[in-house]
Design a protein around this motif. Structure first.
Motif, short mmCIF file in Angstrom:
data_model
loop_
_atom_site.label_atom_id
_atom_site.label_comp_id
_atom_site.label_asym_id
_atom_site.label_seq_id
_atom_site.Cartn_x
_atom_site.Cartn_y
_atom_site.Cartn_z
N ALA A 21 21.47 65.27 28.13
CA ALA A 21 22.27 66.17 28.50
C ALA A 21 22.74 66.14 29.97
CB ALA A 21 21.70 67.50 28.27
N PRO A 22 24.15 66.43 30.18
CA PRO A 22 24.57 66.36 31.54
C PRO A 22 23.89 67.66 32.68
CG PRO A 22 26.06 67.37 30.09
CD PRO A 22 24.94 66.87 29.21
N ILE A 23 23.79 67.22 33.75
CA ILE A 23 23.09 68.25 34.59
C ILE A 23 24.16 69.13 35.07
CG2 ILE A 23 22.09 68.58 37.02
CD1 ILE A 23 21.00 65.59 36.68
N PRO A 24 23.85 70.63 34.77
CA PRO A 24 24.94 71.52 35.06
C PRO A 24 25.26 71.44 36.70
CG PRO A 24 22.78 72.46 34.26
CD PRO A 24 22.53 71.13 34.31
N ALA A 25 26.66 71.45 36.87
CA ALA A 25 27.04 71.28 38.26
C ALA A 25 26.37 71.99 39.30
CB ALA A 25 28.62 71.85 38.18
N LEU A 55 23.25 72.69 39.54
CA LEU A 55 22.05 71.89 39.61
C LEU A 55 22.19 70.69 40.32
CD1 LEU A 55 19.93 72.96 36.50
CD2 LEU A 55 19.80 74.01 38.78
N ASP A 56 23.29 70.02 39.83
CA ASP A 56 23.77 68.49 40.61
C ASP A 56 23.70 68.73 41.81
OD1 ASP A 56 24.14 65.89 40.09
OD2 ASP A 56 26.34 66.18 40.21
N ALA A 57 24.68 69.82 42.39
CA ALA A 57 24.97 69.87 43.75
C ALA A 57 23.69 70.30 44.51
CB ALA A 57 26.02 70.92 44.01
N LEU A 58 23.01 71.07 44.11
CA LEU A 58 21.52 71.39 44.73
C LEU A 58 20.66 70.24 44.78
CD1 LEU A 58 19.69 73.46 46.10
CD2 LEU A 58 19.07 74.35 43.67
N THR A 59 20.50 69.67 43.78
CA THR A 59 19.71 68.49 43.89
C THR A 59 20.36 67.39 45.01
OG1 THR A 59 20.44 67.32 41.94
CG2 THR A 59 18.42 68.87 41.82
N GLU A 60 21.36 67.29 45.01
CA GLU A 60 22.13 66.28 45.88
C GLU A 60 21.75 66.88 47.37
OE1 GLU A 60 23.30 63.38 45.56
OE2 GLU A 60 22.97 63.39 43.47
N THR A 61 22.07 68.26 47.58
CA THR A 61 21.58 68.71 48.94
C THR A 61 20.30 68.36 49.21
OG1 THR A 61 23.28 70.48 48.66
CG2 THR A 61 21.75 70.75 50.26
N ILE A 62 19.62 68.59 48.38
CA ILE A 62 17.65 68.37 48.78
C ILE A 62 17.72 66.98 49.13
CG2 ILE A 62 15.67 68.57 47.79
CD1 ILE A 62 16.51 70.81 45.89
N ILE A 63 18.10 66.16 48.07
CA ILE A 63 18.08 64.48 48.38
C ILE A 63 18.43 64.41 49.76
CG2 ILE A 63 19.05 62.23 47.56
CD1 ILE A 63 18.63 63.44 44.60
N GLY A 64 19.77 64.67 50.18
CA GLY A 64 20.23 64.43 51.52
C GLY A 64 19.33 64.96 52.45
N ASN A 87 14.22 69.52 32.88
CA ASN A 87 13.11 70.39 32.03
C ASN A 87 14.02 70.23 30.45
OD1 ASN A 87 11.43 71.67 30.59
ND2 ASN A 87 11.23 73.24 32.27
N MET A 88 13.63 69.35 29.52
CA MET A 88 14.39 69.50 28.34
C MET A 88 13.33 70.54 27.33
SD MET A 88 16.63 67.30 28.77
CE MET A 88 17.26 67.17 27.29
N ILE A 89 12.25 71.20 27.59
CA ILE A 89 11.70 71.94 26.90
C ILE A 89 12.17 73.31 27.10
CG2 ILE A 89 9.57 73.19 26.57
CD1 ILE A 89 8.28 70.68 27.71
N THR A 90 12.82 73.86 28.07
CA THR A 90 13.34 75.26 28.31
C THR A 90 14.93 74.95 28.58
OG1 THR A 90 13.25 75.21 30.77
CG2 THR A 90 11.36 76.09 29.01
N SER A 91 15.85 75.97 28.17
CA SER A 91 17.19 75.72 28.46
C SER A 91 17.50 76.78 29.48
CB SER A 91 18.02 76.00 27.09
OG SER A 91 17.77 77.44 26.59
N HIS A 92 18.46 76.36 30.26
CA HIS A 92 18.92 77.26 31.43
C HIS A 92 20.54 77.14 31.62
CE1 HIS A 92 14.86 77.69 33.36
NE2 HIS A 92 14.54 76.51 32.65
N PRO A 93 21.04 78.14 32.01
CA PRO A 93 22.52 78.38 32.19
C PRO A 93 23.06 77.32 33.08
CG PRO A 93 21.61 80.17 32.99
CD PRO A 93 20.37 79.41 32.42
#
Length: 132
Positions: free
Chosen positions: A3-7, A9-18, A126-132
């Motif tokens: 499943a694609p990463i919600p936008a 969360l993608d932006a937040l994880t990119e900030t954290i990785i940076g 996390n594939m067990i729970t669903s999040h918006p």
């Protein structure tokens, strides 16, 4: 198919990785995990993110609490960060993060290893729970 990463969360994880790259570039490798955890918390806070250190989550078995675990870092109540300072990431480290995601019910986790000359990372949904 993943499943694609919600936008958001993608932006937040990119900030954290940076932020993790900033810490790794400044400190290099060879310190204990706690040093990297404290530096990453400082960097994420400087970037205006909400950060919780060693946040505790209950662990349940058959609807009964049987223990708890403490996440190294939780960012914006969305991302679990598991830090390592080891020679290499292993499948056991990824399994550990998956268990932490299951216990926390948070949507995404990052596994960051500062123990090598080039930071290692894995992003896990996390594939067990669903999040918006």
């Amino acid at each position: 198919m993943m499943a694609p990463i919600p936008a958001h969360l993608d932006a937040l994880t990119e900030t954290i990785i940076g932020a993790a790259f900033t810490v790794a570039n400044d400190l290099g490798h060879g310190f204990l995990e706690a040093v990297y955890r404290n530096a990453l918390i400082e960097e994420l806070t400087l970037q205006g993110l909400s950060v919780a250190k060693e946040k505790s989550y209950p662990v349940f078995y058959r609807q009964k609490q049987v223990g708890h675990y403490c996440a190294d870092i939780v960012v914006e109540d969305c991302v679990v960060i598991e830090l390592k300072a080891v020679d290499a990431l292993s499948p056991a480290h990824r399994a550990q993060l998956l268990n932490y995601l299951k216990a926390s019910t948070l949507p995404i986790g990052l596994l960051l290893n500062f123990g090598t000359s080039k930071i290692q990372m894995k992003r896990v949904l996390n594939m067990i729970t669903s999040h918006p």
